[in-house]
Design a protein around this motif. Sequence first.
Motif, short mmCIF file in Angstrom:
data_model
loop_
_atom_site.label_atom_id
_atom_site.label_comp_id
_atom_site.label_asym_id
_atom_site.label_seq_id
_atom_site.Cartn_x
_atom_site.Cartn_y
_atom_site.Cartn_z
N PHE A 261 0.84 -1.20 0.00
CA PHE A 261 0.00 0.00 0.00
C PHE A 261 0.87 1.25 0.00
O PHE A 261 1.82 1.35 0.76
N TYR A 262 0.54 2.18 -0.88
CA TYR A 262 1.25 3.46 -0.94
C TYR A 262 0.23 4.58 -0.79
O TYR A 262 -0.82 4.56 -1.43
N ARG A 263 0.58 5.57 0.00
CA ARG A 263 -0.30 6.73 0.20
C ARG A 263 -0.11 7.80 -0.86
O ARG A 263 -0.96 8.66 -1.02
N SER A 264 1.01 7.76 -1.60
CA SER A 264 1.26 8.76 -2.63
C SER A 264 1.34 8.07 -4.00
O SER A 264 1.50 6.86 -4.11
N ALA A 265 1.28 8.91 -5.06
CA ALA A 265 1.30 8.38 -6.42
C ALA A 265 2.71 8.04 -6.89
O ALA A 265 2.88 7.35 -7.88
N GLY A 266 3.72 8.51 -6.19
CA GLY A 266 5.10 8.23 -6.57
C GLY A 266 6.06 8.65 -5.48
O GLY A 266 5.69 9.31 -4.52
N GLU A 267 7.32 8.25 -5.64
CA GLU A 267 8.34 8.62 -4.65
C GLU A 267 8.47 10.13 -4.56
O GLU A 267 8.37 10.83 -5.57
N ASN A 268 8.72 10.62 -3.34
CA ASN A 268 8.92 12.04 -3.06
C ASN A 268 7.71 12.90 -3.40
O ASN A 268 7.83 14.10 -3.60
N GLU A 269 6.54 12.29 -3.52
CA GLU A 269 5.31 13.03 -3.74
C GLU A 269 4.50 13.02 -2.45
O GLU A 269 4.60 12.09 -1.66
N PRO A 270 3.68 14.06 -2.22
CA PRO A 270 2.87 14.10 -1.00
C PRO A 270 1.77 13.03 -1.03
O PRO A 270 1.40 12.55 -2.11
N PRO A 271 1.25 12.67 0.14
CA PRO A 271 0.15 11.70 0.17
C PRO A 271 -1.04 12.20 -0.66
O PRO A 271 -1.28 13.41 -0.74
N LEU A 272 -1.75 11.27 -1.26
CA LEU A 272 -2.91 11.63 -2.06
C LEU A 272 -4.04 12.21 -1.21
O LEU A 272 -4.75 13.11 -1.65
N VAL A 273 -4.21 11.68 0.01
CA VAL A 273 -5.20 12.20 0.95
C VAL A 273 -4.65 12.13 2.37
O VAL A 273 -3.75 11.34 2.65
N SER A 274 -5.23 12.94 3.23
CA SER A 274 -4.89 12.94 4.65
C SER A 274 -6.18 12.90 5.45
O SER A 274 -7.26 13.20 4.93
N VAL A 275 -6.07 12.57 6.73
CA VAL A 275 -7.24 12.58 7.60
C VAL A 275 -7.82 13.99 7.60
O VAL A 275 -7.09 14.97 7.72
N GLY A 276 -9.13 14.07 7.43
CA GLY A 276 -9.82 15.36 7.40
C GLY A 276 -10.16 15.82 6.00
O GLY A 276 -10.99 16.71 5.82
N ASP A 277 -9.53 15.25 4.97
CA ASP A 277 -9.80 15.64 3.59
C ASP A 277 -11.18 15.18 3.15
O ASP A 277 -11.61 14.07 3.48
N MET A 278 -11.86 16.05 2.40
CA MET A 278 -13.11 15.68 1.75
C MET A 278 -12.76 15.07 0.40
O MET A 278 -11.89 15.59 -0.30
N VAL A 279 -13.41 13.96 0.05
CA VAL A 279 -13.16 13.30 -1.23
C VAL A 279 -14.49 13.08 -1.95
O VAL A 279 -15.53 12.92 -1.32
N GLU A 280 -14.40 13.09 -3.25
CA GLU A 280 -15.56 12.80 -4.10
C GLU A 280 -15.46 11.35 -4.56
O GLU A 280 -14.38 10.76 -4.58
N GLU A 281 -16.58 10.79 -4.94
CA GLU A 281 -16.57 9.43 -5.49
C GLU A 281 -15.66 9.39 -6.72
O GLU A 281 -15.69 10.28 -7.55
N GLY A 282 -14.81 8.38 -6.79
CA GLY A 282 -13.91 8.22 -7.91
C GLY A 282 -12.55 8.87 -7.74
O GLY A 282 -11.67 8.70 -8.58
N ARG A 283 -12.35 9.62 -6.65
CA ARG A 283 -11.06 10.27 -6.43
C ARG A 283 -9.99 9.23 -6.08
O ARG A 283 -10.21 8.33 -5.29
N LYS A 284 -8.81 9.40 -6.66
CA LYS A 284 -7.67 8.54 -6.36
C LYS A 284 -7.19 8.85 -4.94
O LYS A 284 -6.86 9.99 -4.63
N ILE A 285 -7.18 7.81 -4.06
CA ILE A 285 -6.81 8.04 -2.67
C ILE A 285 -5.64 7.18 -2.22
O ILE A 285 -5.11 7.37 -1.12
#
Length: 144
Positions: A76-100
């Motif tokens: 499991f990876y929280r980001s899309a690539g090395e040295n990139e920020p996490p795709l989501v964090s606790v507290g973030d609002m997400v829409e259906e279909g969002r890459k998380i």
Amino acid sequence: MDLKFVQELIDLVSRSPIGELQIERDELRVRIAKQASAPQAGSPLQAVPVAGATAAAPSDATVARHAIRAPLTGMFYRSAGENEPPLVSVGDMVEEGRKIGVLEAMKTFNVVESDRAGRIVEIAFEDHAAVQSGDVLFVLEEAG
């Protein structure tokens, strides 16, 4: 004892090394135990009825929670690539279909998408964690 308090107890047990917690408050007894068949981090929990226990009816103010589970076993990876920020964090609002998140299985990277709209209230695994198919990766409070 309200459902929010019980959910907090479940979250506490799921993040700790203890296997079982029993608490009594105002003539209500709750026992929360990790399932014996899933000892790894993020293992599912079950609330087990205790003899003589009574359950409070859910209030109208209860917020629906939804678990987003790993569709397959992998890394499991929280980001899309090395040295990139996490795709989501606790507290973030997400829409259906969002890459998380991203799952790597057999050298193939698979996108984990939110299957509904809501607010991220829990991320169950750290970055680079090995997960099993069906493990809870994220918990959402559903958007009303």
